[in-house]
Structure formats: structure tokens, C-alpha cells
Write a protein that holds these residues in place. Structure first.
Motif, PDB file in Angstrom:
ATOM      1  N   ARG A 134       7.276  12.054 -12.818  1.00 53.46           N
ATOM      2  CA  ARG A 134       6.454  11.240 -13.608  1.00 53.46           C
ATOM      3  C   ARG A 134       5.906  11.731 -14.780  1.00 53.46           C
ATOM      4  N   PRO A 135       5.742  10.924 -15.835  1.00 54.52           N
ATOM      5  CA  PRO A 135       5.693   9.628 -15.732  1.00 54.52           C
ATOM      6  C   PRO A 135       7.151   8.946 -16.256  1.00 54.52           C
ATOM      7  N   ASP A 136       7.917   9.754 -16.835  1.00 54.39           N
ATOM      8  CA  ASP A 136       9.122   9.273 -17.733  1.00 54.39           C
ATOM      9  C   ASP A 136      10.341  10.225 -17.622  1.00 54.39           C
ATOM     10  N   ARG A 137      10.422  10.803 -16.561  1.00 58.82           N
ATOM     11  CA  ARG A 137      11.811  11.475 -16.555  1.00 58.82           C
ATOM     12  C   ARG A 137      12.352  11.464 -15.418  1.00 58.82           C
ATOM     13  N   PHE A 138      13.932  11.449 -15.171  1.00 64.83           N
ATOM     14  CA  PHE A 138      14.762  11.286 -14.004  1.00 64.83           C
ATOM     15  C   PHE A 138      15.991  11.738 -14.499  1.00 64.83           C
ATOM     16  N   ARG A 139      16.896  11.931 -13.236  1.00 67.54           N
ATOM     17  CA  ARG A 139      18.035  12.405 -13.342  1.00 67.54           C
ATOM     18  C   ARG A 139      19.008  11.952 -12.119  1.00 67.54           C
ATOM     19  N   PHE A 140      20.043  11.156 -12.378  1.00 69.86           N
ATOM     20  CA  PHE A 140      21.056  11.067 -11.283  1.00 69.86           C
ATOM     21  C   PHE A 140      22.262  11.679 -11.787  1.00 69.86           C
ATOM     22  N   GLU A 141      22.514  12.710 -10.893  1.00 70.80           N
ATOM     23  CA  GLU A 141      23.713  13.174 -10.932  1.00 70.80           C
ATOM     24  C   GLU A 141      24.888  12.915  -9.816  1.00 70.80           C
ATOM     25  N   TYR A 142      25.893  12.196 -10.493  1.00 72.20           N
ATOM     26  CA  TYR A 142      26.826  11.706  -9.660  1.00 72.20           C
ATOM     27  C   TYR A 142      27.816  12.880  -9.480  1.00 72.20           C
ATOM     28  N   ALA A 143      28.442  12.858  -8.147  1.00 71.60           N
ATOM     29  CA  ALA A 143      29.170  14.062  -7.950  1.00 71.60           C
ATOM     30  C   ALA A 143      30.657  13.553  -7.523  1.00 71.60           C
ATOM     31  N   LYS A 144      30.702  12.325  -6.708  1.00 76.11           N
ATOM     32  CA  LYS A 144      31.816  11.644  -5.942  1.00 76.11           C
ATOM     33  C   LYS A 144      31.746  10.241  -6.288  1.00 76.11           C
ATOM     34  N   PRO A 145      32.556   9.593  -6.516  1.00 80.20           N
ATOM     35  CA  PRO A 145      34.254  10.119  -6.554  1.00 80.20           C
ATOM     36  C   PRO A 145      34.385  10.550  -8.000  1.00 80.20           C
ATOM     37  N   GLY A 198       6.600   4.011 -13.142  1.00 77.83           N
ATOM     38  CA  GLY A 198       5.386   3.285 -12.744  1.00 77.83           C
ATOM     39  C   GLY A 198       4.496   4.287 -12.148  1.00 77.83           C
ATOM     40  N   GLY A 199       3.047   4.030 -12.428  1.00 80.61           N
ATOM     41  CA  GLY A 199       1.980   5.120 -12.021  1.00 80.61           C
ATOM     42  C   GLY A 199       1.271   4.479 -11.045  1.00 80.61           C
ATOM     43  N   ASN A 200       1.404   3.098 -10.832  1.00 80.22           N
ATOM     44  CA  ASN A 200       0.515   2.439  -9.590  1.00 80.22           C
ATOM     45  C   ASN A 200       1.035   1.065  -9.726  1.00 80.22           C
ATOM     46  N   LEU A 201       0.618   0.280  -8.670  1.00 76.87           N
ATOM     47  CA  LEU A 201       0.988  -1.387  -8.613  1.00 76.87           C
ATOM     48  C   LEU A 201       0.645  -1.980  -9.923  1.00 76.87           C
ATOM     49  N   GLN A 202      -0.624  -1.885 -10.499  1.00 80.62           N
ATOM     50  CA  GLN A 202      -0.952  -2.447 -11.700  1.00 80.62           C
ATOM     51  C   GLN A 202      -0.168  -2.089 -12.769  1.00 80.62           C
ATOM     52  N   SER A 203       0.668  -1.092 -13.022  1.00 84.65           N
ATOM     53  CA  SER A 203       1.456  -0.991 -14.122  1.00 84.65           C
ATOM     54  C   SER A 203       2.667  -1.509 -14.093  1.00 84.65           C
ATOM     55  N   LEU A 204       3.182  -1.426 -12.829  1.00 86.27           N
ATOM     56  CA  LEU A 204       4.305  -2.291 -12.504  1.00 86.27           C
ATOM     57  C   LEU A 204       4.448  -3.761 -12.705  1.00 86.27           C
ATOM     58  N   SER A 205       3.285  -4.365 -12.298  1.00 84.53           N
ATOM     59  CA  SER A 205       3.121  -5.735 -12.284  1.00 84.53           C
ATOM     60  C   SER A 205       3.179  -6.269 -13.734  1.00 84.53           C
ATOM     61  N   ALA A 206       3.049  -5.473 -14.719  1.00 83.68           N
ATOM     62  CA  ALA A 206       3.177  -5.764 -15.805  1.00 83.68           C
ATOM     63  C   ALA A 206       5.032  -6.240 -16.306  1.00 83.68           C
ATOM     64  N   ALA A 207       5.573  -5.490 -15.508  1.00 86.13           N
ATOM     65  CA  ALA A 207       7.213  -5.879 -15.660  1.00 86.13           C
ATOM     66  C   ALA A 207       7.784  -6.826 -14.556  1.00 86.13           C
ATOM     67  N   GLN A 232       0.701  -1.312   0.016  1.00 87.42           N
ATOM     68  CA  GLN A 232      -0.043   0.014  -0.035  1.00 87.42           C
ATOM     69  C   GLN A 232       0.672   1.327   0.016  1.00 87.42           C
ATOM     70  N   SER A 233       1.978   1.154   0.555  1.00 87.06           N
ATOM     71  CA  SER A 233       2.895   2.130   0.765  1.00 87.06           C
ATOM     72  C   SER A 233       3.556   2.485  -0.515  1.00 87.06           C
ATOM     73  N   LEU A 234       4.101   1.624  -1.279  1.00 87.29           N
ATOM     74  CA  LEU A 234       4.371   1.650  -2.586  1.00 87.29           C
ATOM     75  C   LEU A 234       3.546   2.245  -3.468  1.00 87.29           C
ATOM     76  N   ASP A 235       2.270   1.732  -3.560  1.00 85.27           N
ATOM     77  CA  ASP A 235       1.204   2.173  -4.262  1.00 85.27           C
ATOM     78  C   ASP A 235       0.951   3.557  -4.258  1.00 85.27           C
ATOM     79  N   ALA A 236       0.936   4.060  -2.810  1.00 83.16           N
ATOM     80  CA  ALA A 236       0.839   5.294  -2.631  1.00 83.16           C
ATOM     81  C   ALA A 236       1.733   6.340  -3.306  1.00 83.16           C
ATOM     82  N   PHE A 237       3.030   5.958  -2.980  1.00 81.42           N
ATOM     83  CA  PHE A 237       4.047   6.581  -3.571  1.00 81.42           C
ATOM     84  C   PHE A 237       4.172   6.838  -4.811  1.00 81.42           C
ATOM     85  N   LEU A 238       3.649   5.549  -5.736  1.00 82.45           N
ATOM     86  CA  LEU A 238       3.430   5.783  -7.168  1.00 82.45           C
ATOM     87  C   LEU A 238       2.316   6.823  -7.500  1.00 82.45           C
ATOM     88  N   LYS A 239       1.350   6.400  -6.781  1.00 84.14           N
ATOM     89  CA  LYS A 239       0.038   7.425  -7.416  1.00 84.14           C
ATOM     90  C   LYS A 239       0.316   8.893  -6.939  1.00 84.14           C
TER      91      LYS A 239
END
Length: 211
Positions: free
Chosen positions: A67-78, A120-129, A23-30
Motif C-alpha cells: 500500500r498505497p498503490d503497488r501490486f503485482r499479479f504474476e501468472y504462471a499457468k497456463p 484503499g487505506g480504509n472503508l471511508q476511502s473505498l466508499s468514494a468508489a 470491521q474485518s475489511l477495515d482492519a485488513f485495509l488499515k
């Protein structure tokens, strides 16, 4: 009889805790459509022949998603490195080499940890993969196990640690025995990000590779 009732009661509590993690994961996604956090990543590799201990390396930086399809990881160190998904292309910029790799985002992500966080927008969408399974609470966090349904990838298991509606840990295992634990801190939910924040332009002179 008392011991049996105690066992049943404890079992019911455990089942309730495991249901809450999904439920917490579903709430985070939604409900958390964008976010920003600092992160520390510790990668542990199996020891090579003749080595007594596993090898570890630690990196840190900043993470943000929309969401639904953008993210960034900016590594600084090392070493500085940037990974950006702009909705169409997944960019990886190695600053030291001044090299940029550009891949089709949909084809590159698939059943990856990034899909769990940003796509993922909800648990149902994640359950496809992923096959999703609630796990017992530990270390003050609620846990969900996600196993990719595709068997031809390198990813074996992702454990998602949640603190309420905040993502706290991604614990990732691959088929070669390597483990990567990403711990998030200083979460900001809904920091006012827009699509333009995830636009990436290769720097002048960079070698751009499109596999």
C-alpha cells in the motif's frame, strides 16, 4: 412468543456477523500494509449460442502488494503473464507475444478489484468508489459486497471473502455475465516488500503499447 424471541435473537446474531465483516475489511485495509500469496483464478463465461454449459478456464500464480498503490499479479499457468502497478503506471506483459501495454495507473484502476485490495487505506476511502454492504458469513468466511458507484464501467459486483485479517477470495462479476473467482492461499503479511520490488522494465525487443 418463544418463536418470536428466537427469530429476534437469530436476527441480532446475523446483524452482528455482518457488522464484523465490514470491521474485518477495515482492519485488513488499515493494518495489513503489504502481503504476498499464491492464487488460483477460475473464470466462468456464459455459454455461447448452441452451448449447453458455461465455459471455464483456470489460471494460477503469485500475488503481492504494497500500500498505497503497488501490486503485482504474476501468472504462471497456463500462460505466463505479468500485471504490475508501480504507483504511476499499470503494466501488462504478455510473455508469449512479447508485448507490453502501459497505462496511466490512476485512470486504469478506478473502481476495480485491485483498488479494493491494494489501494484503499480504509472503508471511508473505498466508499468514494464503491457502495459497501456487509453480507452473511458463508463457507467459513466473512463477506462484503462492493458495487462500483460508476455506472459506465464493466464491473458489476465484487464479493470480498475474509478470514480474519486475511484476504481469502475475490468473487468478481461483470456486466456481461462473466464471473471470476480468485482464491488466495499461503498468505504472508508484511513480507518486507519495498517500492523497488514493483519496478517493471519492458524486456528487450518487446512491443510497448501506450493506449
Amino acid at each position: 412468543m418463544k418463536s418470536i424471541l428466537s427469530f429476534l435473537f437469530a436476527s441480532l446474531l446475523a446483524l452482528g456477523a455482518r457488522a464484523d465483516s465490514l470491521q474485518s475489511l477495515d482492519a485488513f485495509l488499515k493494518q495489513v500494509s503489504s502481503g504476498r500469496a499464491g492464487f488460483t483464478q477460475v473464470v466462468t463465461s456464459p455459454p455461447r449460442s448452441g452451448e449447453a454449459k458455461p465455459r471455464t478456464r483456470t489460471s494460477s500464480g503469485r500475488f503481492e502488494f504494497l500500500r498505497p498503490d503497488r501490486f503485482r499479479f504474476e501468472y504462471a499457468k497456463p500462460f505466463p503473464q505479468t500485471i504490475v502497478a508501480d504507483g504511476q503506471t499499470l503494466w501488462l506483459h504478455d510473455v508469449d507475444l512479447n508485448q507490453v501495454t502501459a497505462r496511466n495507473q490512476k485512470a486504469a484502476l478506478g473502481s476495480t478489484p485491485a483498488a479494493l485490495v491494494a489501494a484503499g487505506g480504509n472503508l471511508q476511502s473505498l466508499s468514494a468508489a464503491f457502495d459497501l454492504k456487509a453480507a452473511p458469513d458463508a463457507d467459513g468466511l466473512q463477506w462484503v459486497e462492493a458495487r462500483p458507484k460508476a455506472t459506465d464501467g464493466q464491473l458489476r459486483l465484487v464479493r470480498v471473502g475474509l478470514r480474519g485479517q486475511q484476504l481469502a477470495v475475490l468473487d468478481i462479476e461483470d456486466g456481461l455475465g462473466q464471473r471470476s473467482v480468485i482464491t488466495f492461499a499461503d498468505w504472508q503479511s508484511g513480507p518486507g516488500l519495498s517500492g523497488s520490488d514493483f519496478r517493471f522494465v519492458p524486456p528487450p525487443g518487446a512491443d510497448v503499447i501506450r493506449p
